[in-house]
Design a protein around this motif. Structure first.
Motif, PDB file in Angstrom:
ATOM      1  N   LYS A  52       0.824  -1.206   0.000  1.00 12.79           N
ATOM      2  CA  LYS A  52       0.000   0.000   0.000  1.00 12.79           C
ATOM      3  C   LYS A  52       0.858   1.255   0.000  1.00 12.79           C
ATOM      4  CE  LYS A  52      -4.184  -1.809   2.148  1.00 12.79           C
ATOM      5  NZ  LYS A  52      -5.076  -1.762   3.313  1.00 12.79           N
ATOM      6  N   GLN A  53       1.971   1.243   0.739  1.00 11.52           N
ATOM      7  CA  GLN A  53       2.870   2.391   0.761  1.00 11.52           C
ATOM      8  C   GLN A  53       3.515   2.609  -0.605  1.00 11.52           C
ATOM      9  OE1 GLN A  53       5.580   1.564   3.967  1.00 11.52           O
ATOM     10  NE2 GLN A  53       4.233   2.462   5.512  1.00 11.52           N
ATOM     11  N   LYS A  54       3.907   1.535  -1.292  1.00 15.27           N
ATOM     12  CA  LYS A  54       4.492   1.672  -2.621  1.00 15.27           C
ATOM     13  C   LYS A  54       3.493   2.244  -3.605  1.00 15.27           C
ATOM     14  CE  LYS A  54       8.222  -1.650  -3.039  1.00 15.27           C
ATOM     15  NZ  LYS A  54       8.673  -2.864  -3.735  1.00 15.27           N
ATOM     16  N   ARG A  55       2.257   1.799  -3.545  1.00 18.71           N
ATOM     17  CA  ARG A  55       1.220   2.317  -4.442  1.00 18.71           C
ATOM     18  C   ARG A  55       0.982   3.797  -4.194  1.00 18.71           C
ATOM     19  NH1 ARG A  55      -3.322  -2.436  -4.451  1.00 18.71           N
ATOM     20  NH2 ARG A  55      -2.101  -3.954  -5.621  1.00 18.71           N
ATOM     21  N   GLY A  56       1.038   4.204  -2.933  1.00 21.10           N
ATOM     22  CA  GLY A  56       0.837   5.613  -2.582  1.00 21.10           C
ATOM     23  C   GLY A  56       1.945   6.506  -3.106  1.00 21.10           C
ATOM     24  N   LYS A  57       3.184   6.012  -3.134  1.00 23.18           N
ATOM     25  CA  LYS A  57       4.322   6.792  -3.641  1.00 23.18           C
ATOM     26  C   LYS A  57       4.269   6.927  -5.151  1.00 23.18           C
ATOM     27  CE  LYS A  57       7.630   5.729  -0.002  1.00 23.18           C
ATOM     28  NZ  LYS A  57       8.907   5.063   0.312  1.00 23.18           N
ATOM     29  N   ASP A  58       3.786   5.901  -5.855  1.00 28.97           N
ATOM     30  CA  ASP A  58       3.747   5.919  -7.320  1.00 28.97           C
ATOM     31  C   ASP A  58       2.712   6.907  -7.844  1.00 28.97           C
ATOM     32  OD1 ASP A  58       5.722   4.033  -7.363  1.00 28.97           O
ATOM     33  OD2 ASP A  58       4.360   2.345  -7.652  1.00 28.97           O
ATOM     34  N   GLU A  59       1.680   7.164  -7.109  1.00 29.94           N
ATOM     35  CA  GLU A  59       0.601   8.036  -7.607  1.00 29.94           C
ATOM     36  C   GLU A  59       0.920   9.475  -7.451  1.00 29.94           C
ATOM     37  OE1 GLU A  59      -2.910   6.794  -5.626  1.00 29.94           O
ATOM     38  OE2 GLU A  59      -2.973   4.908  -6.691  1.00 29.94           O
TER      39      GLU A  59
END
Length: 59
Positions: A52-59
Motif C-alpha cells: 500500500k505504501q508503494k502504491r501511494g508513492k507511485d501516484e
C-alpha cells in the motif's frame, strides 16, 4: 498495535489452534502452530502495508 495488525495476528493464531487438533503432525509442531500462525499473520500484514505504501508513492 493497530486494528489491522491485531486482526491478522488473531486470524493466524486461530488457524494455528485448529492445526493443534490435526493428528498427522508431530507433537512439537502441533503445539507451536498457534505461535507460528500469529507470526505469519504479522508478516502478511507487514507485506500488505508495504504494498500500500508503494502504491501511494507511485501516484
Amino acid at each position: 498495535m493497530g486494528p489491522t495488525r491485531l486482526r491478522y495476528t488473531m486470524i493466524g493464531f486461530i488457524v494455528g489452534v485448529v492445526i493443534v487438533y490435526l493428528e498427522a503432525l508431530p507433537t512439537g509442531v502441533r503445539f507451536a502452530a498457534p505461535f507460528y500462525g500469529a507470526g505469519l499473520g504479522l508478516l502478511i500484514d507487514n507485506m500488505i502495508v508495504r504494498i500500500k505504501q508503494k502504491r501511494g508513492k507511485d501516484e
